[in-house]
Design a protein around this motif. Sequence first.
Motif, PDB file in Angstrom:
ATOM      1  N   ILE A   1       0.860  -1.187   0.000  1.00  0.00           N
ATOM      2  CA  ILE A   1       0.000   0.000   0.000  1.00  0.00           C
ATOM      3  C   ILE A   1       0.889   1.228   0.000  1.00  0.00           C
ATOM      4  O   ILE A   1       2.071   1.153   0.344  1.00  0.00           O
ATOM      5  CB  ILE A   1      -0.998   0.020   1.188  1.00  0.00           C
ATOM      6  N   SER A   2       0.314   2.346  -0.353  1.00  0.00           N
ATOM      7  CA  SER A   2       1.142   3.520  -0.635  1.00  0.00           C
ATOM      8  C   SER A   2       1.366   4.356   0.621  1.00  0.00           C
ATOM      9  O   SER A   2       0.601   4.279   1.584  1.00  0.00           O
ATOM     10  CB  SER A   2       0.450   4.391  -1.684  1.00  0.00           C
ATOM     11  N   PRO A   3       2.399   5.167   0.587  1.00  0.00           N
ATOM     12  CA  PRO A   3       2.665   6.084   1.706  1.00  0.00           C
ATOM     13  C   PRO A   3       1.504   7.045   1.951  1.00  0.00           C
ATOM     14  O   PRO A   3       1.335   7.533   3.069  1.00  0.00           O
ATOM     15  CB  PRO A   3       3.914   6.842   1.266  1.00  0.00           C
ATOM     16  N   VAL A   4       0.707   7.303   0.937  1.00  0.00           N
ATOM     17  CA  VAL A   4      -0.452   8.180   1.135  1.00  0.00           C
ATOM     18  C   VAL A   4      -1.487   7.464   2.009  1.00  0.00           C
ATOM     19  O   VAL A   4      -2.100   8.042   2.896  1.00  0.00           O
ATOM     20  CB  VAL A   4      -1.072   8.565  -0.228  1.00  0.00           C
ATOM     21  N   THR A   5      -1.637   6.160   1.747  1.00  0.00           N
ATOM     22  CA  THR A   5      -2.605   5.381   2.518  1.00  0.00           C
ATOM     23  C   THR A   5      -2.132   5.181   3.955  1.00  0.00           C
ATOM     24  O   THR A   5      -2.911   5.242   4.899  1.00  0.00           O
ATOM     25  CB  THR A   5      -2.810   4.006   1.841  1.00  0.00           C
ATOM     26  N   TRP A   6      -0.845   4.927   4.109  1.00  0.00           N
ATOM     27  CA  TRP A   6      -0.324   4.658   5.458  1.00  0.00           C
ATOM     28  C   TRP A   6       0.917   5.525   5.703  1.00  0.00           C
ATOM     29  O   TRP A   6       2.046   5.091   5.511  1.00  0.00           O
ATOM     30  CB  TRP A   6       0.020   3.174   5.628  1.00  0.00           C
ATOM     31  N   PRO A   7       0.707   6.767   6.082  1.00  0.00           N
ATOM     32  CA  PRO A   7       1.847   7.669   6.277  1.00  0.00           C
ATOM     33  C   PRO A   7       2.617   7.357   7.560  1.00  0.00           C
ATOM     34  O   PRO A   7       2.105   6.663   8.442  1.00  0.00           O
ATOM     35  CB  PRO A   7       1.184   9.049   6.382  1.00  0.00           C
ATOM     36  N   THR A   8       3.813   7.888   7.616  1.00  0.00           N
ATOM     37  CA  THR A   8       4.547   7.826   8.881  1.00  0.00           C
ATOM     38  C   THR A   8       4.143   9.032   9.727  1.00  0.00           C
ATOM     39  O   THR A   8       3.737  10.071   9.210  1.00  0.00           O
ATOM     40  CB  THR A   8       6.071   7.892   8.665  1.00  0.00           C
ATOM     41  N   VAL A   9       4.271   8.864  11.039  1.00  0.00           N
ATOM     42  CA  VAL A   9       4.014   9.955  11.978  1.00  0.00           C
ATOM     43  C   VAL A   9       5.173   9.992  12.958  1.00  0.00           C
ATOM     44  O   VAL A   9       5.409   9.015  13.672  1.00  0.00           O
ATOM     45  CB  VAL A   9       2.683   9.725  12.740  1.00  0.00           C
ATOM     46  N   HIS A  10       5.901  11.057  12.965  1.00  0.00           N
ATOM     47  CA  HIS A  10       7.037  11.207  13.889  1.00  0.00           C
ATOM     48  C   HIS A  10       7.942   9.974  13.891  1.00  0.00           C
ATOM     49  O   HIS A  10       8.214   9.381  14.933  1.00  0.00           O
ATOM     50  CB  HIS A  10       6.545  11.489  15.309  1.00  0.00           C
ATOM     51  N   GLY A  11       8.385   9.581  12.699  1.00  0.00           N
ATOM     52  CA  GLY A  11       9.356   8.496  12.617  1.00  0.00           C
ATOM     53  C   GLY A  11       8.807   7.123  12.930  1.00  0.00           C
ATOM     54  O   GLY A  11       9.569   6.201  13.228  1.00  0.00           O
ATOM     55  N   ALA A  12       7.482   6.963  12.888  1.00  0.00           N
ATOM     56  CA  ALA A  12       6.864   5.670  13.182  1.00  0.00           C
ATOM     57  C   ALA A  12       5.684   5.479  12.243  1.00  0.00           C
ATOM     58  O   ALA A  12       5.186   6.446  11.661  1.00  0.00           O
ATOM     59  CB  ALA A  12       6.377   5.642  14.633  1.00  0.00           C
ATOM     60  N   PRO A  13       5.232   4.223  12.089  1.00  0.00           N
ATOM     61  CA  PRO A  13       4.017   4.026  11.298  1.00  0.00           C
ATOM     62  C   PRO A  13       2.855   4.764  11.943  1.00  0.00           C
ATOM     63  O   PRO A  13       2.678   4.717  13.161  1.00  0.00           O
ATOM     64  CB  PRO A  13       3.796   2.512  11.367  1.00  0.00           C
ATOM     65  N   GLY A  14       2.069   5.456  11.134  1.00  0.00           N
ATOM     66  CA  GLY A  14       0.882   6.126  11.659  1.00  0.00           C
ATOM     67  C   GLY A  14      -0.166   5.095  12.054  1.00  0.00           C
ATOM     68  O   GLY A  14       0.076   3.888  11.967  1.00  0.00           O
TER      69      GLY A  14
END
Length: 707
Positions: free
Chosen positions: A650-663
């Motif tokens: 899945i794409s970074p748009v679908t699952w972004p990082t948040v503060h150096g961690a998976p969102g």
Amino acid sequence: MLSRAVSIWVLSALFLVTLLAPIAAASPAPPKLHPTRWQRFRTGTVRPRGWLLQQAKRQANALTSHLPLFWKEIANTSWLGGGADNVGGIHESTPYWLNGAVPLAFQLEDPKLLALVERYIIGILDRQAADGWLGPDTDPSDFWSRYPFILALVQYHEAVSSSALIRKKIFQAALHFFSAVEERLARRVEFNSWSAARAHDLIWAIHYFVDILQSGANTDAHMELGERTRSLLSERLLRLAEQLHVLGIDWHGTWFGNASAFPQAAADHMELGTLTHGVNNAQAVKHGAVWARQGLDGNASFAQSLQAWEILMQYHGQPSGVFSADEHLAGRLPSRGTELCVVVESLWSLALVAQASPDDHQSLDVLDAMESIAFNALPGGISSDFWSHPYLQFANSFQARPNETDHIWANDGPDAAMYGLAPNYECCTSNFHQGYPKFIANLFFEAPSRGELISAIWAPSFINCSVGGGASVELRTDYPFSLNAEYIIHNPEALRLKIRLPEFLRQVAGPTRGLATLKVWLEGRETIVELVDGFLVYDIPAWPLPEPRVAIRLEWAALVQQTATSDGVLLSVGPLRLVADLGEQRVEMRRYAFEAADWDTTTTLEWRRALPPSEVIAFGPIARRLPGATPFAHTTGGCPLVVNATLASISPVTWPTVHGAPGPVPLPVAVHGVVFERRLLLPYGCTSVRIAAFPEADLVDGDRMVV
Ligand SMILES: *[C@@H]1O[C@H](CO)[C@@H](O)[C@H](O)[C@H]1NC(C)=O
Ligand SMILES: *[C@@H]1O[C@H](CO)[C@@H](O)[C@H](O)[C@H]1NC(C)=O
Ligand SMILES: *[C@@H]1O[C@H](CO)[C@@H](O)[C@H](O)[C@H]1NC(C)=O
Ligand SMILES: *[C@@H]1O[C@H](CO)[C@@H](O)[C@H](O)[C@H]1NC(C)=O
Ligand SMILES: *[C@@H]1O[C@H](CO)[C@@H](O)[C@H](O)[C@H]1NC(C)=O
Ligand SMILES: *[C@@H]1O[C@H](CO)[C@@H](O)[C@H](O)[C@H]1NC(C)=O
């Protein structure tokens, strides 16, 4: 043979006067403590075997035996007159370490480790103050730093034979210390917040000594005290325990049982303090169960402990089996962290809760929780060589680096995720040692009055017990990696063996139907499988021959199980949580001494992967091999159990990082142009960083092909 003169009770006259004077004319027979329904075995009775022995030895040969050689908090501890072990005015490092090193030394009968812990214990006892206070006395209200030392004393005391001189020395020192506690409280010395939050650790230890004073057996040198003296002393100790209970935090009333107080999400928005503190919460889980022995309503007390654990997991539970606390309670987001101290303290609290359960059935959830922590969060939060750990572990993460200044955790410093000697703060460096030893000690329980031996959690082990006319029982298995277990028993008299079935095998419905896969042979003959309150119950007839035999053999199946939660889909095989292997690699940042170092851990494989819907997902066969010398190797090649799965990118748009961690794990999302990939899944405990909570990909037509 000790001379009687030497073994005679040597309490100082001053101590006896202090202890007895105010109640000399007081009440009749002291109240008895309620026994726990199951009795735990004294330290050293349950011995690790197989992979568990390998783990215990690795720990013993790494930091547990080496910290006193190079780490100043223990090497130069203030408990032995040195200048260290006083970080923030607290003196907890050496007590924490002893609380784990003592039981480990006895479980392994490791002569070097035994000599080492004896040197510390004797050295500390020899420095006991005239008024009975133990340890450095820089802050009169710091009762807390002594608690783990008293816990170490309890374990040492029960592990040595009843004729050992040190047993008397410990008994005397502990009682003298309790009188010093009493005296400080009488002077209204402040009982500081750590002391109040964790009071039931000390109460548990006081109860241990009350049991000895009240036991009728006249086998121990302590019993040279007259009956009346023993009775007065135990009454006095019970009053002290009651006083500590009252001074201690009312964890049920103010917190776990108070809906307007307990946070239903990360405590970030609250006023942070004693109540929100993760390790305090982990220790407080035992509050009700410990007090159940002295309070009026044991069942209600037990229920409070059970509720404490349930509410912690409901609002802060993590796929590792424990709750999140990146210093303070941190909610269910799988990217928030759990401190290693929370892991080991939860494990011990739950062991005490299990013993107090009013019936077998009510122990099941507690033992499931213990098992999940021991097979997931514990190995997943310590390097497989036992030379490093991160302060915080995460269910979903893709790095564990030094100096992460932009981090997702709320209340710890930038090194909290790094594997190292003492990242962020030193407490876990000395406290993690109790994890495996307390787990080992609580694999079995007994109920002697009913002639029952309880096999609470499967792991390779051996025990000599009193039931069955002094039976010996070996539990031979590679569980949780294997699919069978044997009880090899020698029992001069009949005994009843109760075997808890793990949660996945108790399931009678659903896709895995665990119970239907179970086969049991009793004395070589296949027998009908029947559950009584979640346990298999077998009456094992006396065995007259000198050699033990396989009295019970079990075989079962374990498939990959999927569990949907509000925070993503979880995978497991039996009690092992499965995670996506991220191809982790580590680079040494700093070397201390021996193998102790700080590490920069990063990953080589993409972490953004989703589980295809169940009609598409394909798991490969579960590949198993013997656990070997490194049962929870944090390497793809070294782990005893691996599974292939088809995962969807899945794409970074679908699952972004948040503060150096998976969102946050995205909700099931319609994805186009998916690329499928065969990826390895490993047990959580075989990784340092991992993805344990997956999103679900909702495939759009045309995407249903696997490459
Ligand atoms: C312990 O203290 C001594 C004396 O101050 C010092 O020489 C030694 O390096 C210290 N050891 C450690 C491990 O810090
Ligand atoms: C329950 O929590 C509320 C809010 O924190 C607090 O005001 C109240 O005193 C607590 N109740 C008890 C019995 O401690
Ligand atoms: C406690 O619970 C057990 C089992 O649930 C029950 O048999 C017992 O009567 C209860 N004890 C009290 C005092 O309520
Ligand atoms: C930590 O990171 C910050 C920001 O990137 C940097 O300024 C600082 O020098 C780093 N500290 C260490 C000890 O590496
Ligand atoms: C168990 O008991 C046997 C027989 O008394 C003894 O030889 C053995 O050393 C004991 N093992 C442990 C671990 O206590
Ligand atoms: C996983 O799948 C890959 C590619 O299909 C294959 O090479 C490997 O042997 C499989 N491993 C296991 C443990 O099934």
